[in-house]
Write a protein that holds these residues in place. Sequence first.
Motif, short mmCIF file in Angstrom:
data_model
loop_
_atom_site.label_atom_id
_atom_site.label_comp_id
_atom_site.label_asym_id
_atom_site.label_seq_id
_atom_site.Cartn_x
_atom_site.Cartn_y
_atom_site.Cartn_z
N MET A 2 56.81 50.31 75.74
CA MET A 2 58.17 50.82 75.52
C MET A 2 58.53 50.78 74.03
N GLU A 3 58.04 49.77 73.32
CA GLU A 3 58.30 49.69 71.89
C GLU A 3 57.64 50.84 71.14
N THR A 4 56.48 51.25 71.59
CA THR A 4 55.78 52.37 70.98
C THR A 4 56.55 53.66 71.18
N VAL A 6 59.78 54.01 71.80
CA VAL A 6 61.01 53.92 71.00
C VAL A 6 60.70 54.15 69.52
N GLY A 7 59.59 53.62 69.05
CA GLY A 7 59.19 53.83 67.65
C GLY A 7 58.90 55.30 67.36
#
Length: 97
Positions: A2-4, A6-7
């Motif tokens: 999920m961080e990827t 969002v990034g």
Amino acid sequence: MMETVVGIIAGVLQYLPGVLVFYVPALFGTVLWRERGEGYRLKAGLWFVLGFGSIVAVHIMLRSVSAEQVAALVGISLLQIAVALALARLTVYRLAD
């Protein structure tokens, strides 16, 4: 994961204001390019050159210090111009038809 995602979304959104700024001369130039006659092509070319050139020149004056930064800014600006031209072409042809 999920961080990827969002990034990636944040990275794309970071360049959206530049695309919107380049959209204005792209739209005017594309509208003029669609018109008939040689004079309209010249006016469209002037819109593209002066519009895109002045925006890139202001970006370079405000943000760049080194040759690497200028090259990076010009490269990113070319990508933003390509996206703005694609959006303008899509807009003009959708409205004309």
